[in-house]
Write a protein that holds these residues in place. Structure first.
Motif, mmCIF file in Angstrom:
data_model
loop_
_atom_site.group_PDB
_atom_site.id
_atom_site.type_symbol
_atom_site.label_atom_id
_atom_site.label_comp_id
_atom_site.label_asym_id
_atom_site.label_seq_id
_atom_site.Cartn_x
_atom_site.Cartn_y
_atom_site.Cartn_z
ATOM 1 N N PHE A 91 0.805 -1.221 0.000
ATOM 2 C CA PHE A 91 0.000 0.000 0.000
ATOM 3 C C PHE A 91 0.840 1.275 0.000
ATOM 4 N N GLU A 92 1.918 1.256 0.768
ATOM 5 C CA GLU A 92 2.582 2.522 1.086
ATOM 6 C C GLU A 92 3.135 3.258 -0.144
ATOM 7 N N PRO A 93 3.763 2.583 -1.131
ATOM 8 C CA PRO A 93 4.176 3.334 -2.321
ATOM 9 C C PRO A 93 3.006 3.953 -3.072
ATOM 10 N N ILE A 94 1.869 3.261 -3.087
ATOM 11 C CA ILE A 94 0.687 3.760 -3.795
ATOM 12 C C ILE A 94 0.172 5.038 -3.150
ATOM 13 N N LEU A 95 0.271 5.109 -1.830
ATOM 14 C CA LEU A 95 -0.235 6.291 -1.124
ATOM 15 C C LEU A 95 0.667 7.515 -1.303
ATOM 16 N N VAL A 96 1.840 7.314 -1.866
ATOM 17 C CA VAL A 96 2.688 8.456 -2.224
ATOM 18 C C VAL A 96 2.214 9.070 -3.545
ATOM 19 N N ASN A 97 1.505 8.275 -4.330
ATOM 20 C CA ASN A 97 1.190 8.638 -5.709
ATOM 21 C C ASN A 97 -0.243 9.139 -5.883
ATOM 22 N N GLY A 98 -0.692 9.995 -4.966
ATOM 23 C CA GLY A 98 -1.973 10.664 -5.154
ATOM 24 C C GLY A 98 -3.184 9.884 -4.707
ATOM 25 N N ILE A 99 -2.987 8.727 -4.071
ATOM 26 C CA ILE A 99 -4.088 7.937 -3.509
ATOM 27 C C ILE A 99 -4.054 8.121 -1.998
ATOM 28 N N SER A 100 -5.180 8.482 -1.401
ATOM 29 C CA SER A 100 -5.170 8.740 0.046
ATOM 30 C C SER A 100 -5.670 7.559 0.869
ATOM 31 N N ARG A 101 -6.396 6.626 0.238
ATOM 32 C CA ARG A 101 -6.905 5.457 0.957
ATOM 33 C C ARG A 101 -6.878 4.248 0.044
ATOM 34 N N ALA A 102 -6.391 3.126 0.570
ATOM 35 C CA ALA A 102 -6.335 1.889 -0.205
ATOM 36 C C ALA A 102 -6.668 0.722 0.721
ATOM 37 N N TYR A 103 -7.232 -0.328 0.134
ATOM 38 C CA TYR A 103 -7.573 -1.504 0.933
ATOM 39 C C TYR A 103 -7.467 -2.757 0.082
ATOM 40 N N CYS A 116 -8.661 -8.401 5.825
ATOM 41 C CA CYS A 116 -9.069 -7.138 5.217
ATOM 42 C C CYS A 116 -8.152 -6.085 5.796
ATOM 43 N N GLU A 117 -7.331 -5.492 4.930
ATOM 44 C CA GLU A 117 -6.353 -4.500 5.362
ATOM 45 C C GLU A 117 -6.613 -3.188 4.637
ATOM 46 N N ALA A 118 -6.317 -2.097 5.327
ATOM 47 C CA ALA A 118 -6.430 -0.778 4.716
ATOM 48 C C ALA A 118 -5.305 0.107 5.224
ATOM 49 N N GLU A 119 -4.892 1.035 4.383
ATOM 50 C CA GLU A 119 -3.865 2.013 4.731
ATOM 51 C C GLU A 119 -4.376 3.366 4.269
ATOM 52 N N ASP A 163 18.134 -6.991 10.181
ATOM 53 C CA ASP A 163 18.934 -6.480 9.073
ATOM 54 C C ASP A 163 18.115 -5.449 8.302
ATOM 55 N N SER A 164 18.697 -4.298 8.020
ATOM 56 C CA SER A 164 17.957 -3.249 7.316
ATOM 57 C C SER A 164 17.888 -3.475 5.809
ATOM 58 N N LYS A 165 18.705 -4.364 5.273
ATOM 59 C CA LYS A 165 18.807 -4.505 3.815
ATOM 60 C C LYS A 165 17.467 -4.770 3.130
ATOM 61 N N PRO A 166 16.634 -5.713 3.635
ATOM 62 C CA PRO A 166 15.348 -5.956 2.954
ATOM 63 C C PRO A 166 14.379 -4.776 3.031
ATOM 64 N N TYR A 167 14.711 -3.774 3.848
ATOM 65 C CA TYR A 167 13.779 -2.669 4.076
ATOM 66 C C TYR A 167 14.318 -1.315 3.626
ATOM 67 N N GLU A 168 15.441 -1.325 2.902
ATOM 68 C CA GLU A 168 15.987 -0.060 2.419
ATOM 69 C C GLU A 168 14.988 0.665 1.512
ATOM 70 N N TRP A 169 14.270 -0.088 0.681
ATOM 71 C CA TRP A 169 13.266 0.523 -0.197
ATOM 72 C C TRP A 169 12.189 1.229 0.631
ATOM 73 N N TYR A 170 11.804 0.595 1.746
ATOM 74 C CA TYR A 170 10.760 1.135 2.622
ATOM 75 C C TYR A 170 11.246 2.429 3.270
ATOM 76 N N ILE A 171 12.492 2.416 3.682
ATOM 77 C CA ILE A 171 13.087 3.609 4.288
ATOM 78 C C ILE A 171 13.215 4.720 3.246
ATOM 79 N N GLY A 176 11.874 9.597 1.806
ATOM 80 C CA GLY A 176 12.564 10.728 1.207
ATOM 81 C C GLY A 176 11.898 11.289 -0.026
ATOM 82 N N LEU A 177 10.817 10.643 -0.507
ATOM 83 C CA LEU A 177 10.122 11.140 -1.694
ATOM 84 C C LEU A 177 9.329 12.397 -1.348
ATOM 85 N N LYS A 178 9.256 13.325 -2.292
ATOM 86 C CA LYS A 178 8.688 14.637 -1.990
ATOM 87 C C LYS A 178 7.208 14.581 -1.638
#
Length: 371
Positions: free
Chosen positions: A112-124, A146-149, A316-324, A328-330
């Motif tokens: 969900f989280e990358p999608i919510l950067v791209n102009g979507i405010s709610r996803a499920y 049933c998940e929502a972000e 280990d942070s390696k699998p989550y670098e993308w998440y981190i 930093g995206l505007k």
């Protein structure tokens, strides 16, 4: 849309008027012959319809009433949302995919989280989640979530979750003939579902206060204390509801930072606590399911805090670098999310004690079954 949906439920439910409850008794689970049971048992005739409308209610509530987009997500990931560590007792299921070692998805939150950067405010979504620990009456190796972000804080999300629970209750109350045939105690089921439609604000209790209540009542065995913090057992969740005479769902909030997933946001006033909440459902009858059915939290939005949480939990942070890097995206904004265990909710509503009985095809570790 809502009236059409309710009419669908009424039409289907009307086909179950006057049927004998004995014919819809819960069948004994036998993994070798379960496919025959699904093919022949009237219990599954009714359960299929109930589950169909639980999913339909989720689509209506999130997609139609609250403008969330239903997202088709992946079933494999290199980044499990609940990695084994001090913050999770969940075990991911590893698979070999070509030359890659990856995992079956244990939650759809990360999608969900990358999608919510791209102009979507709610996803499920309404999808299966897979986890590898040994199953019991509260846990399956494949269950529906049933998940929502949403963009926003946990305080902004909680009323939406509470509304969703009420809408699910209204949906079940629209199929009273099916409920009569499936519920262990129909009258109590109706009473409790009606109470959910009347509640607009759930009680909230700090984890620290729950721990104190349990300790003061001689229930120290319901409190887990480790070097990483405190937690409460399922029995503790149920007992605190009984001690406080709470009859409706209630929130336990602000867990210890190192006993929850690393991405939960630390509290501003106490960085060793997080902004999260579990929704606890008191048992309807003594032998039925009770405890946590919904987990929710506000996500970390500070890169350094995420690295610190990973370090504290030995991950280990390696699998989550993308998440981190997302932070930093505007157009990144803080998000909050939740997950409802579908089988747990159905078991609670039907006064059952084993969530295996609320899914069509249980998948249980080391137990072969077909299809």
């Amino acid at each position: 849309m809502i009236e059409h949906f309710r009419k669908q439920i009424e039409d289907v439910d009307s086909k179950f008027v006057g049927l004998d409850k004995v014919d819809f008794m819960l069948p004994v689970y036998n993994p070798k012959t379960h496919y025959i049971t699904v093919a022949e048992s009237k219990y599954f005739q009714a359960l299929v319809r109930l589950r169909h409308f639980i999913k339909g209610a989720s689509d209506v509530y999130w997609g139609q009433l609250h403008g969330a987009y239903n997202i088709d997500l992946f079933m494999m990931t290199p980044s499990v949302s609940s990695p084994m560590g001090s913050g999770s007792d969940s075990e991911a299921i590893p698979i070999k995919f070509g030359n890659l070692r990856t995992y079956l998805t244990d939650s759809s939150q990360f999608g969900f989280e990358p999608i919510l950067v791209n102009g979507i405010s709610r996803a499920y979504c309404y999808l299966p989640s897979m986890r590898g620990e040994y199953p019991d009456k509260r846990h399956l190796n494949q269950f529906y979530h049933c998940e929502a972000e949403v963009v926003g804080s946990l305080d902004q999300l909680k009323p939406l979750i509470q509304g969703y629970v009420g809408f699910l209750a209204e949906t079940l109350l629209s199929m009273k003939n099916i409920l009569y045939l499936l519920s262990i105690d129909y009258d109590v089921t109706i009473q409790k579902l009606n109470s959910l439609t009347d509640v607009t604000q759930y009680t909230e209790i700090l984890l620290e206060d729950v721990v104190k209540i349990l300790m003061d009542n001689g229930l120290s065995d319901c409190v887990y204390k480790t070097a990483h913090g405190k937690d409460v057992s399922n029995t503790g969740e149920i007992r605190v509801a009984e001690i406080l005479k709470i009859k409706c769902p209630f929130w336990i909030t602000n867990y210890d930072r190192d006993r929850v997933a690393f991405y939960q946001r630390p509290c501003r006033e106490n960085p060793n606590k997080v902004i999260n909440a579990d929704l606890i459902f008191p048992r309807i009858i003594d032998i039925s399911f009770g405890g946590e059915i919904i987990g929710a939290g506000e996500r970390q939005d500070n890169k350094d805090d995420i690295y610190e949480s990973l370090r504290r939990q030995g991950l280990d942070s390696k699998p989550y670098e993308w998440y981190i890097n997302l932070r930093g995206l505007k157009d990144y904004h803080t998000t909050s999310g939740f997950g409802l265990g579908v089988e747990r909710f159905i078991a609670w509503a039907l006064n059952m004690d084993d969530i295996k009985n609320t899914i069509l095809y249980p998948r249980l570790k080391n137990i072969m079954t077909y299809p």
